[in-house]
Scaffold this motif. Structure first.
Motif, PDB file in Angstrom:
ATOM      1  N   ASP A 197       9.485  -9.811   7.207  1.00 38.20           N
ATOM      2  CA  ASP A 197       9.048  -8.441   6.971  1.00 38.20           C
ATOM      3  C   ASP A 197      10.131  -7.624   6.271  1.00 38.20           C
ATOM      4  N   CYS A 198      11.386  -7.870   6.644  1.00 37.70           N
ATOM      5  CA  CYS A 198      12.487  -7.136   6.021  1.00 37.70           C
ATOM      6  C   CYS A 198      13.178  -7.960   4.948  1.00 37.70           C
TER       7      CYS A 198
ATOM      8  N   ALA B  79      10.754  -6.508   2.159  1.00 38.45           N
ATOM      9  CA  ALA B  79      11.427  -5.230   2.009  1.00 38.45           C
ATOM     10  C   ALA B  79      12.650  -5.303   1.110  1.00 38.45           C
TER      11      ALA B  79
ATOM     12  N   ARG C 107       6.848  -0.054  10.468  1.00 34.88           N
ATOM     13  CA  ARG C 107       6.279  -0.224   9.129  1.00 34.88           C
ATOM     14  C   ARG C 107       5.214   0.826   8.808  1.00 34.88           C
TER      15      ARG C 107
END
Length: 300
Positions: A83-84, A88, A140
């Motif tokens: 996710d990061c 991201a 998020r």
């Protein structure tokens, strides 16, 4: 204490992302306190999950002592590494990493203060989670990737655009009011606490010193975490810190200086919840009458 918390559908893991398995066994003799013949019960229930049929029974009615141990800081999100790292920050993960590995596998101390404030976890206090967290929002939900963050490589901070993705466009202004309001109040209360520690340090007894130390710790938490992550709790922290410092002055028999002006409390459903900026309080002219009528009638 969790007794007053609203029920969360996903249970403990909604807050505690790494909870150890129960450390104690259930002795069959515990069953006999309610059921009678424990041998027959064991024979009938062996290999069966008994939790679904004991929904009204507390954990310690069967398990002795503490049944779980939280191994990592409570988390609002259960973020996966990708996710990061990938989505991201465009950082490629090593090939051997599993897709389901979560951030706390390596970063147990990252964003602890933000998580504590969001979840309302203050030592010795009833937990007071943010209404945003209770509503199911995660990091998020607000920390969205934009062209600016991609181009600069900057941290993915909360964006006003995210507010408008769920609410009407007028809510874009609220985030700035929250950030300005908590930052200003945090600075003034922190300075006031520091002054009290300097003035009362030589004369304060242990009780007064403890009040000053706890006030400083609470205000530091808000300053580090960003009070907008849990506005109502942050506002209560500011007021509690002021009250504790005043009590310390009283115990030390010293007249207190003028306390910081905190304005109206931030409480969901009242004007000051949104209009929290100290420099431009309750400036209704920046929002249309139609919008305010919608808000007061329960609309978005």
């Amino acid at each position: 204490p969790h007794s007053a918390l609203p029920w969360v559908e996903t249970g403990c893991s909604r807050c505690h992302y790494d909870v150890a398995e129960a450390a104690t066994r259930v002795e069959s003799t515990r069953c006999a306190t309610c059921h009678g013949d424990d041998d027959a019960l064991v024979a009938r229930g062996a290999g069966t999950n008994l939790h679904p049929t004991h929904t009204a029974v507390t954990c310690t009615a069967c398990h002795q002592g503490d049944t779980h141990r939280v191994r990592a800081m409570s988390s609002a999100v259960q973020l996966a590494c990708a996710d990061c790292h990938v989505r991201a920050h465009d950082v490629t993960l090593p090939g051997e990493w599993r897709d389901d590995r979560t951030c706390n596998s390596c970063h147990e101390t990252v964003h602890q203060s933000q998580q504590r404030l969001l979840l309302g976890m203050l030592p010795g206090e009833q937990a007071s989670p943010s209404s945003k967290f209770i509503a199911g929002m995660t990091c998020r939900s607000c920390h969205i990737r934009t062209e600016r963050t991609v181009a600069s490589g900057a941290a993915i901070r909360g964006q006003a655009e995210a507010c408008a993705s769920c609410h009407t466009t007028e809510y874009r202004q609220v985030l700035d009011w929250w950030v300005d309001g908590t930052r200003s109040r945090s600075a003034s209360v922190s300075a006031w606490v520091s002054r009290a520690q300097s003035e009362l340090g030589p004369v304060a007894d242990d009780s007064a010193t403890a009040l000053l130390a706890s006030s400083a710790a609470m205000v530091s938490l808000v300053a580090e975490a960003g009070g907008h992550h849990n506005l109502e709790l942050s506002d209560r922290i500011f007021r509690e810190a002021v009250a504790r410092v005043l009590q310390a002055y009283t115990m030390s028999r010293r007249p207190p200086p003028q306390a910081p002006v905190l304005g109206s409390p931030a409480h969901e459903g009242v004007c000051s919840y949104c209009h929290y900026s100290p420099d431009d309080p309750w400036d209704f002219r920046r929002m249309s009458d139609r919008f305010h009528r919608s808000v007061m009638s329960g609309g978005q």
